[in-house]
Design a protein around this motif. Structure first.
Motif, PDB file in Angstrom:
ATOM      1  N   GLY A   1      -4.067  -6.680   5.886  1.00  0.00           N
ATOM      2  CA  GLY A   1      -4.087  -7.147   4.503  1.00  0.00           C
ATOM      3  C   GLY A   1      -5.488  -7.483   4.030  1.00  0.00           C
ATOM      4  O   GLY A   1      -5.866  -7.162   2.902  1.00  0.00           O
ATOM      5  N   ARG A   2      -6.289  -8.110   4.881  1.00  0.00           N
ATOM      6  CA  ARG A   2      -7.658  -8.441   4.492  1.00  0.00           C
ATOM      7  C   ARG A   2      -8.491  -7.197   4.278  1.00  0.00           C
ATOM      8  O   ARG A   2      -9.313  -7.137   3.377  1.00  0.00           O
ATOM      9  N   SER A   3      -8.255  -6.171   5.094  1.00  0.00           N
ATOM     10  CA  SER A   3      -9.042  -4.948   4.942  1.00  0.00           C
ATOM     11  C   SER A   3      -8.736  -4.256   3.619  1.00  0.00           C
ATOM     12  O   SER A   3      -9.594  -3.593   3.049  1.00  0.00           O
ATOM     13  N   LEU A   4      -7.524  -4.406   3.097  1.00  0.00           N
ATOM     14  CA  LEU A   4      -7.190  -3.815   1.802  1.00  0.00           C
ATOM     15  C   LEU A   4      -7.871  -4.569   0.666  1.00  0.00           C
ATOM     16  O   LEU A   4      -8.234  -3.968  -0.354  1.00  0.00           O
ATOM     17  N   ARG A   5      -8.070  -5.871   0.818  1.00  0.00           N
ATOM     18  CA  ARG A   5      -8.636  -6.642  -0.285  1.00  0.00           C
ATOM     19  C   ARG A   5     -10.151  -6.480  -0.364  1.00  0.00           C
ATOM     20  O   ARG A   5     -10.743  -6.685  -1.412  1.00  0.00           O
ATOM     21  N   HIS A   6     -10.805  -6.089   0.719  1.00  0.00           N
ATOM     22  CA  HIS A   6     -12.262  -5.981   0.725  1.00  0.00           C
ATOM     23  C   HIS A   6     -12.716  -4.576   0.359  1.00  0.00           C
ATOM     24  O   HIS A   6     -12.010  -3.635   0.544  1.00  0.00           O
TER      25      HIS A   6
ATOM     26  N   VAL B   1      -2.326   4.262   7.081  1.00  0.00           N
ATOM     27  CA  VAL B   1      -1.115   4.949   6.618  1.00  0.00           C
ATOM     28  C   VAL B   1      -1.368   6.446   6.524  1.00  0.00           C
ATOM     29  O   VAL B   1      -0.549   7.262   6.970  1.00  0.00           O
ATOM     30  N   ALA B   2      -2.514   6.837   5.952  1.00  0.00           N
ATOM     31  CA  ALA B   2      -2.845   8.255   5.838  1.00  0.00           C
ATOM     32  C   ALA B   2      -2.930   8.902   7.214  1.00  0.00           C
ATOM     33  O   ALA B   2      -2.439  10.022   7.422  1.00  0.00           O
ATOM     34  N   ASP B   3      -3.549   8.196   8.170  1.00  0.00           N
ATOM     35  CA  ASP B   3      -3.656   8.735   9.522  1.00  0.00           C
ATOM     36  C   ASP B   3      -2.287   8.863  10.185  1.00  0.00           C
ATOM     37  O   ASP B   3      -2.037   9.821  10.929  1.00  0.00           O
ATOM     38  N   ALA B   4      -1.420   7.895   9.926  1.00  0.00           N
ATOM     39  CA  ALA B   4      -0.084   7.937  10.532  1.00  0.00           C
ATOM     40  C   ALA B   4       0.722   9.120  10.001  1.00  0.00           C
ATOM     41  O   ALA B   4       1.457   9.773  10.753  1.00  0.00           O
ATOM     42  N   PHE B   5       0.602   9.421   8.697  1.00  0.00           N
ATOM     43  CA  PHE B   5       1.294  10.585   8.148  1.00  0.00           C
ATOM     44  C   PHE B   5       0.754  11.875   8.758  1.00  0.00           C
ATOM     45  O   PHE B   5       1.509  12.812   9.037  1.00  0.00           O
ATOM     46  N   ALA B   6      -0.565  11.926   8.963  1.00  0.00           N
ATOM     47  CA  ALA B   6      -1.191  13.152   9.448  1.00  0.00           C
ATOM     48  C   ALA B   6      -0.979  13.374  10.936  1.00  0.00           C
ATOM     49  O   ALA B   6      -0.985  14.512  11.404  1.00  0.00           O
TER      50      ALA B   6
ATOM     51  N   ASP C   1       0.834  -1.201   0.000  1.00  0.00           N
ATOM     52  CA  ASP C   1       0.000   0.000   0.000  1.00  0.00           C
ATOM     53  C   ASP C   1       0.871   1.255   0.000  1.00  0.00           C
ATOM     54  O   ASP C   1       0.599   2.217  -0.734  1.00  0.00           O
ATOM     55  N   PHE C   2       1.931   1.242   0.802  1.00  0.00           N
ATOM     56  CA  PHE C   2       2.835   2.387   0.866  1.00  0.00           C
ATOM     57  C   PHE C   2       3.516   2.625  -0.477  1.00  0.00           C
ATOM     58  O   PHE C   2       3.632   3.767  -0.940  1.00  0.00           O
ATOM     59  N   VAL C   3       3.982   1.560  -1.112  1.00  0.00           N
ATOM     60  CA  VAL C   3       4.673   1.694  -2.399  1.00  0.00           C
ATOM     61  C   VAL C   3       3.749   2.272  -3.459  1.00  0.00           C
ATOM     62  O   VAL C   3       4.112   3.207  -4.188  1.00  0.00           O
TER      63      VAL C   3
ATOM     64  N   ARG D   1      -1.466   6.738  -5.569  1.00  0.00           N
ATOM     65  CA  ARG D   1      -2.694   6.047  -5.198  1.00  0.00           C
ATOM     66  C   ARG D   1      -3.086   6.474  -3.779  1.00  0.00           C
ATOM     67  O   ARG D   1      -2.223   6.799  -2.972  1.00  0.00           O
ATOM     68  N   PRO D   2      -4.385   6.457  -3.458  1.00  0.00           N
ATOM     69  CA  PRO D   2      -4.770   6.788  -2.082  1.00  0.00           C
ATOM     70  C   PRO D   2      -4.195   5.771  -1.095  1.00  0.00           C
ATOM     71  O   PRO D   2      -4.276   4.561  -1.328  1.00  0.00           O
TER      72      PRO D   2
END
Length: 250
Positions: A245-250, A224-229, A209-211, A218-219
Motif C-alpha cells: 500500500g505504501r508503494s502505491l502512494r509514493h 499485479v502486472a507481473d502476476a498476470f504475465a 489497484d486491481f479494481v 488504469r496501469p
C-alpha cells in the motif's frame, strides 16, 4: 395441510457507497457479495453487512475520480444449500446494475462464500473482473468450472494460515483458470488467516489497484502486472509484499 414454502427473496443492491469528491457519472461498479456459512438458510446479518463497509469505502475512495460506485449486495438467502447456484444472486445484482447505470463494467468481489459467488457469477455479460478473497470452495472431486472466466480479469487473494477455507483449493482452481485465461493471478498472504486482518492495508491496496486497472484501464501496479504475465506457478503463488500500500502512494 401441507405448507408451501415461500420463495426466497432475490438479491438486491444496497445504497451505493460514495465518497466526497466522487465523479458525478458512474463509469464502473463493484458489487460486494457478502460472506456467510456454507450451509445456512439464514439471511445475512446486519453485523456482517456493516463489517464490509470499511472495505467498500476504501475501494470507493480509490476509484472516486474514475466514477466508481460500490454496492453491497443484500441477498435474500445464504449459502450453498439455500441457493444451489451461488451465481444467481450475483447475476441478479449485475442485472440491476445494468438497469440503473447502463453499459458499465462490473467487478464482482467477495470474501469466503462471497468469493465463491463472485467466481461463479463471472459469466454475466456485464462482468469484466472478479476479486475473490479467501474463497470458500467445495471439495474439488468435482472441480469448479473455469471456462466462463475467459475474457475476465481474475484476482484471488488467500492467507496461507486460513483455517476456514483451504488455500490449496483456491490454488488448484487458479491453476486451471490460468490455462483458460492468462489474466488470472493469485496472491498469497503469508501467515495471515481467513479474515486477512494481519496485512489488511496491503490487501486493500492490492484490491483497489486491481479494481482501477480492470474497470478503468488504469496501469496496474508492477506486482499485479507481473502476476498476470507470469506463467504458473509464479502467477499463482505470488506473495503479497509488506508495504504494498505504501508503494502505491509514493
Amino acid at each position: 395441510m401441507a405448507q408451501r414454502a415461500l420463495p426466497l427473496p432475490a438479491a438486491r443492491l444496497g445504497r451505493a457507497v460514495l465518497t466526497a469528491g466522487a465523479a458525478p457519472e458512474v463509469s464502473g461498479v463493484v458489487l460486494l457479495l457478502p460472506d456467510g456459512e456454507a450451509a445456512s438458510r439464514r439471511r445475512p446479518s446486519a453485523l456482517r453487512y456493516a463489517a464490509q463497509l470499511p472495505f467498500a469505502r476504501a475501494l470507493a475512495r480509490g476509484g472516486q475520480e474514475d466514477g466508481l460506485a460500490v454496492h453491497l449486495v443484500r441477498p435474500g438467502s445464504r449459502g450453498r444449500d439455500a441457493e444451489p447456484d451461488p451465481a444467481a444472486g450475483a447475476h441478479g445484482a449485475a442485472d440491476e446494475v445494468v438497469r440503473r447505470y447502463g453499459d458499465v463494467p462490473v467487478c464482482l468481489a467477495g470474501h469466503g462464500t462471497g468469493g465463491l459467488a463472485a467466481l461463479r457469477g463471472a459469466g454475466h455479460s456485464a462482468v469484466n473482473s472478479v476479486l475473490s478473497m479467501a474463497p470458500w470452495l467445495p471439495d474439488d472431486t468435482e472441480p469448479e468450472p473455469v471456462k466462463h472466466l475467459a475474457g475476465r480479469r481474475v484476482l484471488i487473494v488467500h492467507g496461507t494460515n486460513d483455517a476456514r477455507t483451504d488455500p490449496e483449493l483456491s490454488y488448484r482452481l487458479a491453476e486451471r483458470a490460468k490455462k483458460a485465461n492468462r489474466h488470472t493471478c493469485r496472491f498469497e498472504v503469508h501467515s495471515d488467516g481467513h479474515a486477512l486482518r494481519q496485512h489488511r492495508a496491503e490487501v486493500v491496496a492490492l484490491a483497489a489497484d486491481f479494481v482501477r486497472g480492470s474497470l478503468f484501464a488504469r496501469p496496474y501496479a508492477r506486482p499485479v502486472a507481473d502476476a498476470f504475465a507470469a506463467p504458473p506457478p509464479l502467477g499463482l503463488r505470488m506473495p503479497l509484499a509488506a508495504g504494498f500500500g505504501r508503494s502505491l502512494r509514493h
